[in-house]
Design a protein around this motif. Structure first.
Motif, PDB file in Angstrom:
ATOM      1  N   ARG A  64       0.827  -1.205   0.000  1.00  0.00           N
ATOM      2  CA  ARG A  64       0.000   0.000   0.000  1.00  0.00           C
ATOM      3  C   ARG A  64       0.869   1.266   0.000  1.00  0.00           C
ATOM      4  NH1 ARG A  64      -3.276  -3.075   3.632  1.00  0.00           N
ATOM      5  NH2 ARG A  64      -2.237  -2.070   5.399  1.00  0.00           N
ATOM      6  N   ALA A  65       1.952   1.226   0.778  1.00  0.00           N
ATOM      7  CA  ALA A  65       2.844   2.385   0.827  1.00  0.00           C
ATOM      8  C   ALA A  65       3.508   2.630  -0.529  1.00  0.00           C
ATOM      9  CB  ALA A  65       3.908   2.195   1.903  1.00  0.00           C
ATOM     10  N   ALA A 117       3.939   5.727  -5.425  1.00  0.00           N
ATOM     11  CA  ALA A 117       3.942   5.834  -6.881  1.00  0.00           C
ATOM     12  C   ALA A 117       2.867   6.807  -7.345  1.00  0.00           C
ATOM     13  CB  ALA A 117       3.725   4.460  -7.508  1.00  0.00           C
ATOM     14  N   PHE A 118       1.702   6.733  -6.745  1.00  0.00           N
ATOM     15  CA  PHE A 118       0.619   7.656  -7.095  1.00  0.00           C
ATOM     16  C   PHE A 118       1.019   9.104  -6.821  1.00  0.00           C
ATOM     17  CE2 PHE A 118      -3.572   9.186  -7.787  1.00  0.00           C
ATOM     18  CZ  PHE A 118      -3.799  10.136  -6.812  1.00  0.00           C
ATOM     19  N   ALA A 119       1.623   9.322  -5.635  1.00  0.00           N
ATOM     20  CA  ALA A 119       2.038  10.674  -5.288  1.00  0.00           C
ATOM     21  C   ALA A 119       3.118  11.184  -6.245  1.00  0.00           C
ATOM     22  CB  ALA A 119       2.543  10.715  -3.836  1.00  0.00           C
ATOM     23  N   ALA A 156       1.491  11.941  -9.608  1.00  0.00           N
ATOM     24  CA  ALA A 156       0.698  13.158  -9.480  1.00  0.00           C
ATOM     25  C   ALA A 156       1.595  14.393  -9.449  1.00  0.00           C
ATOM     26  CB  ALA A 156      -0.163  13.083  -8.221  1.00  0.00           C
ATOM     27  N   GLY A 157       2.733  14.269  -8.720  1.00  0.00           N
ATOM     28  CA  GLY A 157       3.676  15.388  -8.674  1.00  0.00           C
ATOM     29  C   GLY A 157       4.251  15.697 -10.044  1.00  0.00           C
ATOM     30  N   ILE A 158       4.589  14.624 -10.797  1.00  0.00           N
ATOM     31  CA  ILE A 158       5.113  14.830 -12.147  1.00  0.00           C
ATOM     32  C   ILE A 158       4.079  15.520 -13.034  1.00  0.00           C
ATOM     33  CG2 ILE A 158       5.896  13.660 -14.241  1.00  0.00           C
ATOM     34  CD1 ILE A 158       7.203  11.578 -12.436  1.00  0.00           C
ATOM     35  N   GLY A 159       2.817  15.077 -12.937  1.00  0.00           N
ATOM     36  CA  GLY A 159       1.754  15.685 -13.730  1.00  0.00           C
ATOM     37  C   GLY A 159       1.557  17.150 -13.395  1.00  0.00           C
TER      38      GLY A 159
END
Length: 213
Positions: A37-38, A43-45, A48-51
């Protein structure tokens, strides 16, 4: 064969070991699930930061170009507002020059002004003065030019005499020398010299004669 009865010390120890193993397995599974989960959240964070960063960079780039274009437009407008256009009496078109002022009337003969003719000039003897002037027509030919002269009397519309000659300059050891060959007089070609290689008839075709009345 021996069987361990319920409640015996061996059975209690076995049950404790089984419980400990189950708890350990449960903790391992829980830790592994938390790890996944971490990682997923990380990876999601990250994505999202890259986007968000890419969107911010694109917006900043567009905004920068728009600002630069506005600055250039403002600078050009300010520069043009302070420019003063000045015109001259001469316009150059490729290799030809068009003079806007000082041209004679179309189809007419340029006539000197009274000041140019000096109509009031008189000699000390107070004798009568006859005023004449010459209009020259020049045609480039080879390394020189063919010149036609129109001699006019004061206030006359027709020349009283016309002559034509070929002229060119050459640099000699003693300096610049002008070569002059008479070609024609009053529209008629002069006799061809016997010892001359110059064909007067051919050169005289470039003379410019005045159209008499």
């Amino acid at each position: 064969m021996n069987y361990v009865a319920g409640g015996t010390p061996e059975n209690v120890a076995l049950a404790q070991q089984v419980n400990s193993r189950l708890r350990a397995d449960s903790s391992y599974v829980a830790a592994r699930a938390f790890l996944f989960r971490a990682l997923g959240f990380g990876a999601f964070a990250c994505l999202a930061g890259i986007g968000v960063g890419a969107a911010a960079y694109g917006w900043a780039t567009l905004n920068q170009f728009d600002t630069a274009a506005q600055k250039i437009a403002a600078a050009m407008q300010a520069a043009l507002s302070d420019v003063t256009l000045k015109t001259k009496g001469e316009v150059t078109l490729t290799d030809n020059v068009l003079k806007l002022e000082g041209l004679p009337k179309a189809g007419g003969t340029p006539t000197p002004t009274k000041a140019q003719l000096g109509s009031d000039a008189t000699p000390a003897s107070k004798a009568a003065v006859n005023t004449t002037f010459t209009v020259f027509k020049q045609v480039p030919y080879l390394d020189g030019q063919i010149v036609t002269g129109w001699n006019f009397k004061d206030n006359a519309d027709q020349p009283y005499q016309q002559y034509c000659y070929f002229s060119r300059r050459s640099n000699e050891s003693k300096g610049q020398v002008e070569i002059k060959i008479d070609l024609a007089m009053d529209g008629k070609t002069l006799p061809q010299p016997q010892k001359s290689d110059v064909n007067l008839e051919i050169l005289a075709r470039n003379c410019v004669w005045h159209e008499r009345g």
